[in-house]
Write an enzyme that holds these catalytic residues in place. Structure first.
Site, PDB file in Angstrom:
ATOM      1  N   LYS A  75       0.845  -1.206   0.000  1.00  0.00           N
ATOM      2  CA  LYS A  75       0.000   0.000   0.000  1.00  0.00           C
ATOM      3  C   LYS A  75       0.874   1.247   0.000  1.00  0.00           C
ATOM      4  O   LYS A  75       1.927   1.273   0.661  1.00  0.00           O
ATOM      5  CB  LYS A  75      -0.913  -0.039   1.237  1.00  0.00           C
ATOM      6  CG  LYS A  75      -1.916   1.099   1.335  1.00  0.00           C
ATOM      7  CD  LYS A  75      -2.825   0.941   2.560  1.00  0.00           C
ATOM      8  CE  LYS A  75      -3.835   2.077   2.660  1.00  0.00           C
ATOM      9  NZ  LYS A  75      -4.706   1.964   3.858  1.00  0.00           N
ATOM     10  N   SER A 150      -9.716   2.234   3.011  1.00  0.00           N
ATOM     11  CA  SER A 150      -8.825   2.933   2.118  1.00  0.00           C
ATOM     12  C   SER A 150      -7.854   2.028   1.361  1.00  0.00           C
ATOM     13  O   SER A 150      -7.310   2.448   0.344  1.00  0.00           O
ATOM     14  CB  SER A 150      -8.015   3.965   2.909  1.00  0.00           C
ATOM     15  OG  SER A 150      -7.169   3.321   3.854  1.00  0.00           O
ATOM     16  N   SER A 174      -9.959  -0.083   7.216  1.00  0.00           N
ATOM     17  CA  SER A 174      -9.392   0.005   5.866  1.00  0.00           C
ATOM     18  C   SER A 174      -8.767  -1.262   5.310  1.00  0.00           C
ATOM     19  O   SER A 174      -8.448  -1.310   4.124  1.00  0.00           O
ATOM     20  CB  SER A 174      -8.346   1.115   5.817  1.00  0.00           C
ATOM     21  OG  SER A 174      -8.988   2.336   5.629  1.00  0.00           O
TER      22      SER A 174
HETATM   23  N1  GLN Z   1     -12.989   4.644   6.342  1.00  0.00           N
HETATM   24  C1  GLN Z   1     -12.381   5.094   7.544  1.00  0.00           C
HETATM   25  C2  GLN Z   1     -11.927   6.523   7.381  1.00  0.00           C
HETATM   26  O1  GLN Z   1     -12.240   7.096   6.414  1.00  0.00           O
HETATM   27  C3  GLN Z   1     -11.249   4.194   7.912  1.00  0.00           C
HETATM   28  C4  GLN Z   1     -10.036   4.448   7.148  1.00  0.00           C
HETATM   29  C5  GLN Z   1      -8.876   3.604   7.572  1.00  0.00           C
HETATM   30  O2  GLN Z   1      -9.041   2.593   8.249  1.00  0.00           O
HETATM   31  N2  GLN Z   1      -7.689   4.064   7.208  1.00  0.00           N
HETATM   32  O3  GLN Z   1     -11.283   7.068   8.203  1.00  0.00           O
END
Ligand code: GLN
Length: 487
Positions: A75, A150, A174
Site C-alpha cells: 500500500k 482505504s 481500511s
Molecule cells: N474509512 C475510515 C476513514 O475514512 C477508515 C479508514 C482507515 O481505516 N484508514 O477514516
C-alpha cells in the site's frame, strides 16, 4: 495467480521460479490493471532483478526462507526504500523514501519481494478509494463498483489475483472493509502487534499494518513475517509472536464444538444493513452452529457512539500528524511571497477535499474551549467501548459480526455525502478504538448483487492465533470461494 502457501510449495518442488512468479505479476498487471487501476507504480525491471537474485540464492541453497522470491504488493502509505511513497496525495507526489518500513524490511529479510505501490484513499482517509488524488481503482467483481477503502488498491490487486498477497493498513476498517468488498481475507492485528515505523501516520493510536490475502493461511504467514518488537516504534509490543501458521494448520471444523461465539445485538439490528448482507451473515451463523459452536447473545452498548468517537479522535490525531506536510521539508512546494503564504499555497494545492475536511475537524476538536467537550469526552467514551469488548469476552471466545452494512457500492454513490460514507464503517471502527484484533473472511456472494460479502471475527487483544484458527475453520466449513470472472 497462486497465493503465498501455494507459491512456496511450487518454488520448493521446482514447479516455478521467482522469475516466473514476477513475470506473472507483470503480465497480469499489463493485461488487467489498465481497467482495475490498483497499482500506482510498478517497476518491472527492479522486480526482475530481485527475482533473479532470489533464484540464485535458492539455487545455491541459501534461500532466506521458504517464501524467498514471492511478490507482495505494498500500500502506498507503507514505505519501501528507493520507491515513491505518495499516500495517493499530490502533496507527496514523487517523494522517494530513503528507508524501509519495518514491515517491508521484515518481508525482505525473508526474501519476499515488495511489489509496486498500491492505490488508496489519500492518506488512508476514505472507504472507497475515490479519494485518491491519482486514479480510481475498480472492483474486480464489477468494475462499475468501488473496491472499498482505504486499502482499495491492495484489495483489488489481490482480489483480481494480480499479486499473491498485499499489505494494507487499518485505522477504522481500511483492511477489513475492502477485503469484504473484493472477496479476500483481511486481518487487522492487535494495536502494537506490527511496528508502525515507516507507515505514514494517519491516526497514530489506531493505525495498524496487516495482511490482505486470498486465504487465512496466507494471512497467518504474512502476519508471522511482519510482527515483533521494534525499537523504532515505542508502541510496538515487546513480545515474541505466537505460532500463527501452526495454529492455522491445526484448525479443523471440530474446533467449533468447543467454541463460544458471541453475536453482539447492536451489529445485527443496525439501521441500513442490506437484506443480502444480513442473509449472508445469518447463514454463516447457521453454519457454525450446525458445526457445534455455542452461540451466545452479547451486547456492546456503546457501539452507537463509535463512529462519532472515531471521527473526533482520528481527525484530532490526523490534524497533528499532517502538520508536517508543508511543502518545505517534503513534497510539492508552491512558491509564494513569504513562508506563511507558501505554507497556505502548498497545503491548499497539495491536499484533497476529504483530507482538508479532516484537518479542519481535527483542529476544531482540539482547539481551546472545545477540547474538553469533544476530544476529552471522546477519549472517555473510547474507554467505555473498550470495556464493552472486555465484558463481552467474559461470555464468549470470539465475536461474529458483519464487516460492512452493504456490498461494494457504485462509484459516486456515497462520495457526495461524507456522513453516509463515514457510516459505512460502523462495524469495523469500534475494534480499532478498543485496540483488539479482527479478520474479514469471504462468506458468500450476495443473493441480489452477486458481490462478495465478508464475515468479521473479532478476538481479544493478542488472540490472533485463536482468531486465525477460527477463521480457518470457518473457511473449511464454507468450502472454496470463487475468484472474480476472468481472474
Ligand atoms: N474509512 C475510515 C476513514 O475514512 C477508515 C479508514 C482507515 O481505516 N484508514 O477514516
Amino acid at each position: 495467480m497462486m497465493g503465498i502457501a501455494e507459491a512456496a510449495a511450487a518454488l520448493k518442488n521446482g514447479a516455478i521460479t521467482s522469475a516466473g512468479l514476477v513475470e506473472q505479476v507483470i503480465a497480469n498487471v499489463a493485461a488487467q490493471d489498465g481497467v482495475i487501476k490498483a497499482f500506482l507504480k510498478l517497476d518491472a525491471e527492479k522486480l526482475r532483478k530481485l527475482a533473479a537474485e532470489s533464484d540464485a540464492r535458492r539455487a545455491a541453497g541459501k534461500a532466506l526462507s521458504e517464501y524467498d522470491g514471492i511478490p507482495v504488493g505494498i500500500k502506498d502509505c507503507i514505505v519501501t526504500e528507493g520507491e515513491t511513497c505518495a499516500c495517493a496525495s499530490k502533496i507527496l507526489e514523487n517523494v522517494v523514501s530513503p528507508y524501509d518500513s519495518t514491515a517491508v524490511a521484515k518481508l525482505k529479510a525473508m526474501g519476499f519481494i515488495p511489489t509496486g505501490r498500491l492505490n488508496m484513499d489519500e492518506f488512508a482517509m476514505g472507504s472507497s478509494c475515490e479519494n485518491s488524488a491519482f486514479q480510481k481503482t475498480a472492483n474486480p467483481w464489477d468494475v462499475s463498483r468501488v473496491p472499498g477503502g482505504s486499502s482499495g488498491g491492495s484489495a483489488a490487486a489481490v482480489g483480481a489475483r494480480l499479486v499473491p498477497a498485499a499489505l494494507g493498513s487499518d485505522t477504522g476498517g481500511s483492511i477489513r472493509q475492502p477485503a469484504s468488498f473484493c472477496g479476500i481475507v483481511g486481518l487487522k492485528p492487535t494495536y502494537g502487534r506490527v511496528s508502525r515505523y515507516g507507515l505514514v501516520a494517519f491516526a497514530s493510536s489506531l493505525d495498524q499494518i496487516g495482511p490482505m490475502t486470498t486465504s487465512v493461511e496466507d494471512a497467518a504467514i504474512i502476519l508471522q513475517a511482519i510482527t515483533g518488537e521494534d525499537k523504532m516504534d515505542s508502541t510496538c509490543l515487546p513480545m515474541a509472536a505466537d505460532d500463527f501458521v501452526g495454529a492455522v494448520r491445526a484448525a479443523s471444523v471440530e474446533d467449533f464444538k468447543s467454541l463460544k461465539v458471541g453475536l453482539p445485538a447492536e451489529y445485527f439490528n443496525a439501521e441500513g444493513m442490506s437484506k443480502e448482507v444480513k442473509a449472508a451473515i445469518d447463514k454463516a451463523v447457521e453454519m457454525i452452529k450446525a458445526a457445534g459452536a455455542e452461540i451466545v447473545p452479547v451486547s456492546l452498548p456503546h457501539t452507537k457512539y463509535a463512529v462519532a468517537v472515531y471521527y473526533i479522535i482520528a481527525t484530532a490525531e490526523a490534524s497533528a500528524n499532517l502538520a508536517r506536510f508543508d511543502g518545505i521539508r517534503y513534497g510539492a512546494r508552491q512558491e509564494a511571497k513569504d513562508l506563511v503564504a507558501s505554507y497556505f499555497a502548498s497545503r491548499g494545492a497539495g491536499f484533497g477535499d476529504e483530507v482538508k475536511r479532516r484537518i479542519l475537524l481535527g483542529t476544531y476538536v482540539l482547539s481551546s474551549g472545545y477540547y474538553d467537550a469533544y476530544y476529552l469526552r471522546a477519549q472517555k467514551v473510547r474507554t467505555l467501548i473498550r470495556q464493552d469488548f472486555e465484558e463481552a469476552f467474559k461470555k464468549c471466545d470470539i465475536l461474529l459480526t458483519p464487516v460492512a452494512p452493504n456490498v461494494a457500492f457504485k462509484f459516486g454513490e456515497k462520495s457526495t455525502n461524507p456522513l453516509e460514507m463515514y457510516l459505512s464503517d460502523i462495524f469495523t471502527i469500534a475494534l480499532n478504538l478498543a485496540g483488539n484484533c479482527g479478520i474479514s473472511v469471504p462468506a458468500a456472494l450476495g443473493s441480489e448483487s452477486s458481490m462478495p460479502i465478508g464475515v468479521q471475527f473479532i478476538a481479544p487483544a493478542l488472540a490472533e492465533a485463536k482468531l486465525l484458527k477460527t477463521a480457518r475453520a470457518f473457511e473449511m466449513l464454507r468450502g472454496d470461494f470463487p475468484a472474480p470472472a476472468g481472474c
